[in-house]
Write an enzyme that holds these catalytic residues in place. Structure first.
Site, PDB file in Angstrom:
ATOM      1  N   LYS A  38      68.015  37.002  59.548  1.00 36.69           N
ATOM      2  CA  LYS A  38      67.069  37.972  58.970  1.00 36.69           C
ATOM      3  C   LYS A  38      67.171  39.318  59.695  1.00 36.69           C
ATOM      4  O   LYS A  38      67.277  40.376  59.081  1.00 36.69           O
ATOM      5  CB  LYS A  38      65.650  37.399  59.083  1.00 36.69           C
ATOM      6  CG  LYS A  38      64.526  38.328  58.724  1.00 36.69           C
ATOM      7  CD  LYS A  38      63.682  38.871  59.874  1.00 36.69           C
ATOM      8  CE  LYS A  38      63.234  37.975  60.957  1.00 36.69           C
ATOM      9  NZ  LYS A  38      62.333  38.506  61.950  1.00 36.69           N
ATOM     10  N   LYS A  51      64.447  47.764  67.781  1.00 32.21           N
ATOM     11  CA  LYS A  51      64.616  46.304  67.875  1.00 32.21           C
ATOM     12  C   LYS A  51      65.811  45.829  67.034  1.00 32.21           C
ATOM     13  O   LYS A  51      66.587  44.981  67.471  1.00 32.21           O
ATOM     14  CB  LYS A  51      63.319  45.630  67.398  1.00 32.21           C
ATOM     15  CG  LYS A  51      63.386  44.140  67.233  1.00 32.21           C
ATOM     16  CD  LYS A  51      63.581  43.404  68.536  1.00 32.21           C
ATOM     17  CE  LYS A  51      63.678  41.902  68.304  1.00 32.21           C
ATOM     18  NZ  LYS A  51      64.130  41.194  69.488  1.00 32.21           N
TER      19      LYS A  51
HETATM   20  P1  NAD Z   1      58.221  30.708  65.121  1.00 32.59           P
HETATM   21  O1  NAD Z   1      58.610  30.209  63.769  1.00 32.59           O
HETATM   22  O2  NAD Z   1      58.456  29.865  66.323  1.00 32.59           O
HETATM   23  O3  NAD Z   1      56.649  31.100  65.122  1.00 32.59           O
HETATM   24  C1  NAD Z   1      55.996  31.695  64.035  1.00 32.59           C
HETATM   25  C2  NAD Z   1      54.588  31.117  63.962  1.00 32.59           C
HETATM   26  O4  NAD Z   1      53.918  31.763  62.860  1.00 32.59           O
HETATM   27  C3  NAD Z   1      54.550  29.599  63.673  1.00 32.59           C
HETATM   28  O5  NAD Z   1      53.744  28.964  64.645  1.00 32.59           O
HETATM   29  C4  NAD Z   1      53.959  29.509  62.270  1.00 32.59           C
HETATM   30  O6  NAD Z   1      53.158  28.361  62.081  1.00 32.59           O
HETATM   31  C5  NAD Z   1      53.126  30.774  62.203  1.00 32.59           C
HETATM   32  N1  NAD Z   1      52.868  31.215  60.848  1.00 32.59           N
HETATM   33  C6  NAD Z   1      53.761  31.415  59.843  1.00 32.59           C
HETATM   34  N2  NAD Z   1      53.119  31.846  58.737  1.00 32.59           N
HETATM   35  C7  NAD Z   1      51.807  31.924  59.067  1.00 32.59           C
HETATM   36  C8  NAD Z   1      50.644  32.302  58.344  1.00 32.59           C
HETATM   37  N3  NAD Z   1      50.699  32.658  57.063  1.00 32.59           N
HETATM   38  N4  NAD Z   1      49.458  32.276  58.986  1.00 32.59           N
HETATM   39  C9  NAD Z   1      49.386  31.888  60.289  1.00 32.59           C
HETATM   40  N5  NAD Z   1      50.451  31.518  61.021  1.00 32.59           N
HETATM   41  C10 NAD Z   1      51.643  31.526  60.403  1.00 32.59           C
HETATM   42  O7  NAD Z   1      58.945  32.113  65.245  1.00 32.59           O
HETATM   43  P2  NAD Z   1      59.236  32.922  66.611  1.00 32.59           P
HETATM   44  O8  NAD Z   1      60.567  32.553  67.131  1.00 32.59           O
HETATM   45  O9  NAD Z   1      58.010  32.846  67.477  1.00 32.59           O
HETATM   46  O10 NAD Z   1      59.384  34.405  66.017  1.00 32.59           O
HETATM   47  C11 NAD Z   1      58.266  35.203  65.650  1.00 32.59           C
HETATM   48  C12 NAD Z   1      58.766  36.631  65.466  1.00 32.59           C
HETATM   49  O11 NAD Z   1      59.284  37.125  66.708  1.00 32.59           O
HETATM   50  C13 NAD Z   1      59.904  36.751  64.441  1.00 32.59           C
HETATM   51  O12 NAD Z   1      59.738  37.933  63.698  1.00 32.59           O
HETATM   52  C14 NAD Z   1      61.149  36.791  65.318  1.00 32.59           C
HETATM   53  O13 NAD Z   1      62.228  37.447  64.662  1.00 32.59           O
HETATM   54  C15 NAD Z   1      60.635  37.538  66.521  1.00 32.59           C
HETATM   55  N6  NAD Z   1      61.345  37.275  67.789  1.00 32.59           N
HETATM   56  C16 NAD Z   1      61.695  35.997  68.158  1.00 32.59           C
HETATM   57  C17 NAD Z   1      62.352  35.793  69.382  1.00 32.59           C
HETATM   58  C18 NAD Z   1      62.734  34.415  69.862  1.00 32.59           C
HETATM   59  O14 NAD Z   1      63.502  34.324  70.853  1.00 32.59           O
HETATM   60  N7  NAD Z   1      62.260  33.339  69.263  1.00 32.59           N
HETATM   61  C19 NAD Z   1      62.631  36.884  70.220  1.00 32.59           C
HETATM   62  C20 NAD Z   1      62.221  38.158  69.829  1.00 32.59           C
HETATM   63  C21 NAD Z   1      61.582  38.339  68.611  1.00 32.59           C
END
Ligand code: NAD
Length: 295
Positions: A239, A171
């Site tokens: 990150k 990834k």
């Molecule tokens: P986001 O910030 O939209 O979602 C993260 C969620 O986690 C939020 O709803 C937040 O409230 C929740 N959260 C945070 N701390 C928490 C806790 N202690 N307990 C419960 N819930 C908690 O982020 P995202 O864009 O969905 O990304 C999530 C992961 O996926 C990351 O590691 C990111 O790098 C990866 N990712 C994102 C994408 C993208 O296009 N957005 C694509 C591939 C991978």
């Protein structure tokens, strides 16, 4: 199967909703953001009041959380998954995590007899909605095979990479390439527009030429609309690239394109764009040149 899903934001939300919509698995959801939980419970998932409640009784517990420190807190912290998970249950991390953190959590889980898979995803929010995302998975093959029915309920492309941590390495390599392509696309668009080309025609040409890439369309869509609202926040991309560069340091692999792109992201974050979309690296050029791609 019973699934506990923790973290239903931009990526976790659509993945979780697809499990609910596309399978008979029973899903229990936890997130600090109640509105995000509601988008899943509206479709039939059950809300949990705590991490423990989402964990207890689930065959598979999954997390999709922003940063390695969040995954650490939710798994190993007070009231975390490790405290309430038991033998026979599997923990799967869908976040883009640090390989070292994956190994740390995996070792803590293994000490309690719990299997873990690192299963980061790629394809953005559109891929997550359409269930076309790729999932690259590290961990024991038998555990992977057992988890496949759940993973396939929200992804058409599930790949077993090898031992725990290998999914995360794949990834980080992928995302480094994606961000370098986006940085190159930003430069190319600014060059063409500054030379007087019609951005729509330039984008049409590149979309059908060898300069195209998977990041070109989302970046050029945002450039034309001028709306850089995050579907993938720059802070998260920064990150990911940091983690790739850290791995390069550790292994002695020169990452010149990666390092240069990371500096560009740093400039954009310095301009206060961390919460904007990762494609807002284009804003650095637009601001410096006092010109936008948007006509
Ligand atoms: P986001 O910030 O939209 O979602 C993260 C969620 O986690 C939020 O709803 C937040 O409230 C929740 N959260 C945070 N701390 C928490 C806790 N202690 N307990 C419960 N819930 C908690 O982020 P995202 O864009 O969905 O990304 C999530 C992961 O996926 C990351 O590691 C990111 O790098 C990866 N990712 C994102 C994408 C993208 O296009 N957005 C694509 C591939 C991978």
């Amino acid at each position: 199967m019973k699934v506990g899903f923790i973290g239903v934001g931009n990526m976790g939300g659509p993945m979780c909703r697809n499990i609910v919509k596309r399978s008979n698995h029973q899903v229990t959801v936890f997130d600090l953001n109640k509105a995000a939980v509601k988008t899943c419970t509206d479709l039939g998932a059950t809300a949990a009041a705590s991490i423990a409640e989402a964990t207890r009784g689930a065959d598979v517990v999954m997390t999709s959380l922003p940063f390695p420190k969040d995954v650490e807190a939710v798994t190993l912290g007070d009231g975390g998954i490790l405290a309430s998970i038991g033998k026979g249950q599997t923990y799967i991390d869908l976040s883009t995590n640090a390989p070292s953190m994956v190994k740390k959590i995996g070792a803590a889980m293994a000490a309690k007899g719990i299997a873990m898979l690192d299963a980061p995803v790629s394809g953005g929010t559109a891929g997550a909605e359409a269930a076309t995302i790729a999932i690259m998975v590290g961990g024991d093959k038998k555990v992977f095979d057992d988890a496949l029915p759940v993973l396939q309920s929200f992804s058409a492309n599930v790949i077993h990479m090898g031992e725990l941590g290998t999914g995360t390495v794949a990834k980080l390599v992928n995302n480094m390439l994606a961000f370098c392509n986006a940085a190159a696309a930003a430069e190319g668009l600014m060059l063409g527009v500054t030379a007087g080309l019609d951005p729509r025609k330039l984008i049409q040409v590149i979309s059908n030429s060898s300069g195209n890439s998977a990041t070109f369309k989302p970046l050029s869509d945002k450039a034309l609309s001028g709306d850089f609202t995050a579907t993938f926040a720059l802070d998260l991309a920064y990150k990911d690239l940091h983690l790739a560069l850290e791995l390069g340091d550790e292994l002695g692999v020169p990452l010149q394109m990666g390092a240069s792109t990371h500096n560009l992201q740093r400039l954009a974050r310095g301009m206060g764009l961390g919460k904007s979309d990762s494609s807002s690296v284009l804003r650095v050029y637009e601001t410096l040149l006092k010109r936008t791609v948007k006509p």
